[in-house]
Enzyme design. Sequence first.
Site, PDB file in Angstrom:
ATOM      1  N   CYS A  56      -3.287  -5.962  19.611  1.00 18.98           N
ATOM      2  CA  CYS A  56      -2.378  -6.175  20.322  1.00 18.98           C
ATOM      3  C   CYS A  56      -2.953  -7.768  20.939  1.00 18.98           C
ATOM      4  O   CYS A  56      -4.050  -7.476  21.249  1.00 18.98           O
ATOM      5  CB  CYS A  56      -2.279  -5.069  20.888  1.00 18.98           C
ATOM      6  SG  CYS A  56      -1.141  -5.663  22.355  1.00 18.98           S
ATOM      7  N   ARG A  59      -4.087  -8.789  27.373  1.00 20.35           N
ATOM      8  CA  ARG A  59      -5.639  -7.788  27.879  1.00 20.35           C
ATOM      9  C   ARG A  59      -5.696  -6.594  27.517  1.00 20.35           C
ATOM     10  O   ARG A  59      -5.381  -5.724  27.675  1.00 20.35           O
ATOM     11  CB  ARG A  59      -5.279  -7.252  29.524  1.00 20.35           C
ATOM     12  CG  ARG A  59      -6.547  -7.931  30.000  1.00 20.35           C
ATOM     13  CD  ARG A  59      -6.620  -8.710  31.605  1.00 20.35           C
ATOM     14  NE  ARG A  59      -5.633  -7.514  32.649  1.00 20.35           N
ATOM     15  CZ  ARG A  59      -6.039  -6.189  33.019  1.00 20.35           C
ATOM     16  NH1 ARG A  59      -7.220  -6.160  32.739  1.00 20.35           N
ATOM     17  NH2 ARG A  59      -5.694  -5.216  33.598  1.00 20.35           N
ATOM     18  N   ARG A  81       3.870   5.741  24.274  1.00 21.30           N
ATOM     19  CA  ARG A  81       5.066   5.350  23.563  1.00 21.30           C
ATOM     20  C   ARG A  81       4.617   4.083  22.505  1.00 21.30           C
ATOM     21  O   ARG A  81       3.219   3.047  23.344  1.00 21.30           O
ATOM     22  CB  ARG A  81       6.327   4.326  24.060  1.00 21.30           C
ATOM     23  CG  ARG A  81       6.889   5.904  25.517  1.00 21.30           C
ATOM     24  CD  ARG A  81       7.703   5.165  26.216  1.00 21.30           C
ATOM     25  NE  ARG A  81       7.162   4.125  27.233  1.00 21.30           N
ATOM     26  CZ  ARG A  81       6.801   4.494  28.292  1.00 21.30           C
ATOM     27  NH1 ARG A  81       6.278   5.188  28.523  1.00 21.30           N
ATOM     28  NH2 ARG A  81       6.366   3.330  29.065  1.00 21.30           N
ATOM     29  N   CYS A  86       3.296  -5.705  20.451  1.00 25.82           N
ATOM     30  CA  CYS A  86       2.949  -5.960  19.175  1.00 25.82           C
ATOM     31  C   CYS A  86       3.204  -5.249  18.110  1.00 25.82           C
ATOM     32  O   CYS A  86       2.968  -4.836  16.785  1.00 25.82           O
ATOM     33  CB  CYS A  86       1.047  -5.376  19.139  1.00 25.82           C
ATOM     34  SG  CYS A  86       1.128  -3.471  19.595  1.00 25.82           S
ATOM     35  N   TRP A 446      -8.000   4.904 -22.374  1.00 25.88           N
ATOM     36  CA  TRP A 446      -7.536   3.663 -21.758  1.00 25.88           C
ATOM     37  C   TRP A 446      -6.213   4.437 -22.008  1.00 25.88           C
ATOM     38  O   TRP A 446      -5.901   3.656 -20.001  1.00 25.88           O
ATOM     39  CB  TRP A 446      -7.823   2.634 -22.935  1.00 25.88           C
ATOM     40  CG  TRP A 446      -6.946   0.962 -23.114  1.00 25.88           C
ATOM     41  CD1 TRP A 446      -8.044   0.350 -22.794  1.00 25.88           C
ATOM     42  CD2 TRP A 446      -5.376   0.852 -22.733  1.00 25.88           C
ATOM     43  NE1 TRP A 446      -7.005  -0.699 -22.161  1.00 25.88           N
ATOM     44  CE2 TRP A 446      -5.660  -0.188 -21.950  1.00 25.88           C
ATOM     45  CE3 TRP A 446      -4.161   1.394 -22.468  1.00 25.88           C
ATOM     46  CZ2 TRP A 446      -4.693  -0.867 -21.938  1.00 25.88           C
ATOM     47  CZ3 TRP A 446      -3.337   0.648 -22.767  1.00 25.88           C
ATOM     48  CH2 TRP A 446      -3.552  -0.734 -22.366  1.00 25.88           C
ATOM     49  N   TYR A 450      -4.975   3.742 -17.179  1.00 26.98           N
ATOM     50  CA  TYR A 450      -4.770   1.652 -17.004  1.00 26.98           C
ATOM     51  C   TYR A 450      -3.125   3.066 -16.196  1.00 26.98           C
ATOM     52  O   TYR A 450      -3.046   2.683 -15.202  1.00 26.98           O
ATOM     53  CB  TYR A 450      -3.867   1.680 -18.010  1.00 26.98           C
ATOM     54  CG  TYR A 450      -2.784   0.369 -18.028  1.00 26.98           C
ATOM     55  CD1 TYR A 450      -3.254  -1.007 -17.781  1.00 26.98           C
ATOM     56  CD2 TYR A 450      -1.703   0.915 -18.381  1.00 26.98           C
ATOM     57  CE1 TYR A 450      -2.150  -1.404 -17.477  1.00 26.98           C
ATOM     58  CE2 TYR A 450      -0.545  -0.678 -17.613  1.00 26.98           C
ATOM     59  CZ  TYR A 450      -1.300  -1.509 -17.758  1.00 26.98           C
ATOM     60  OH  TYR A 450      -0.942  -2.534 -16.998  1.00 26.98           O
ATOM     61  N   ASP A 466     -11.196  -2.535 -23.360  1.00 26.34           N
ATOM     62  CA  ASP A 466     -10.238  -3.589 -23.216  1.00 26.34           C
ATOM     63  C   ASP A 466     -10.713  -4.724 -24.226  1.00 26.34           C
ATOM     64  O   ASP A 466     -11.730  -5.486 -23.431  1.00 26.34           O
ATOM     65  CB  ASP A 466      -9.697  -2.977 -21.959  1.00 26.34           C
ATOM     66  CG  ASP A 466      -9.049  -4.281 -22.154  1.00 26.34           C
ATOM     67  OD1 ASP A 466      -7.719  -4.027 -21.787  1.00 26.34           O
ATOM     68  OD2 ASP A 466      -8.596  -5.101 -21.587  1.00 26.34           O
TER      69      ASP A 466
END
Length: 522
Positions: A56, A59, A81, A86, A446, A450, A466
Amino acid sequence: MSDSRQMWSVSSGMMVAMTPLDHESCYRAVKARDRRFDGVFYTAVRTTGIYCRPSCPARTPAPANVSFHPSAASAQGAGYRACKRCLPDATPGSPDWDVAADVAGRAMRLISDGVVDREGVPGLAAHLGYTPRHLTRLLTAELGAGPLALARARRAQTARVLIETTDLTYADVAFAAGFSSVRQFNDTVREVYATTPSELRGHRSAEGPGAAGTSITMRLAVRTPYAADALLDFLAHHVVPGVEAVGPGWYARTLDLPHGPGTVRLDLAAAQSTTPGETAFVPATFELTDLRDTTAAVERARRLLDADCDPVAVDAHFAGDPVVGPLVRRHPGLRVPGQVDGDEVAVRTVLGQQVSVAGARTVAGRLVAAHGRPVGSAVPGLTHLFPDAATLADVDPEALPMPRARGRALVALAERLADGSIALDRGRDRAAVRDALLALPGIGPWTADYVAMRALGHPDVFLPTDLGVRNALVGLGHDPALVVAAAEEWSPWRSYALLHLWQTLMPPVPAAEPPPARPEET
């Protein structure tokens, strides 16, 4: 408040573990406005009563005035809240959820898909294998909020995005976001954002997209760098006619959603970025049969984009590696393509066993034409949903356009998916799913691995047998046996190493195929 997840920071190219939500470490990230931690934790400021993302621009408050929360719902539950400057909820999700794959991470994936809205807390608990009470205790300990509060925070985020970026009526926004009533929607928006829906709509960007009918355009947040071009190349190379379509800078596909079919078009070129530590946005246009599917559609598109990955941490992990390091510098922010439907990924993986990608696309297209459900779409070429598991479970394996053994394996898989004994919704334990897949005839390591990488979002999968891995390593001048033996060093990001190797073999993107004729045209 406890949190078993680990945060990661990058210092001098090294990834260093930070104590989970350690106040000092979190405060350093906030003081540096480090965007890499946006979505990983939230900063609550006691003197203002608001919570922010770590980056953000406001400051930096004094250390004594801040507390840190593992989720937006936790901060909301403590009475804070959302910051209007930001927009802390407009961040990618935590990458820790995919790395740890613990109960909290799996629950968050299902909550984002709208499971609590559709099935309630008992339904979520059933997906995860826990009682509702025990699940609530676990999530409260891990994320600072129970499932109802987490789902409420997700609904509030979706509602804000729809209010600010579409022309939907407030009633439509309420139900699209998952609220059960307009009153609940109004009360939640006022409580979370300290403003009314009308005031939020007044803050919309002048260039914000709109909505017409059931078409909704939203921006999906992704961390940078983001190798969108490489992701598009992968998707275009594997496109299945009727279900998917591609064009310059964009990808589109059909969606089988809980309340009806839909489609999504992703304008990936808009998100291409090599700048680390920022947030980019992928414009996504959804066509929905039912607005209640908005949450599910968005989450599934985000899965496909690997939107919650932390590319800075991944790329830094490979920085000094002699094999993957040069590939990362060539394609910073490379993603692992995910999925919009785990069952579809599993079926397509079986179809692709021992055949070329082009051959698998052809067989998948025939399967779609014969057994997929027709849909209408404004995107040319999108004509069908991919066949669901229940439909394929009833198909005669002898009639499928593939070797008989593979046809029997596909039907057996579809039967297990259809009866729920194997679930690929990211809510189940990955190891248990892998064992269940390996127990099926015709499915080996395999295929199971995957599926874990694409369907379950596993970031640490490597496929040592592979052929593409071997060819890539040979092409790069490395000894495949030596590299594969040392691949454990790439953990916990071996899936990304795998994609970098495959990317070196990526051929030119195939030309878009003409859309198949509809039945009335034949």
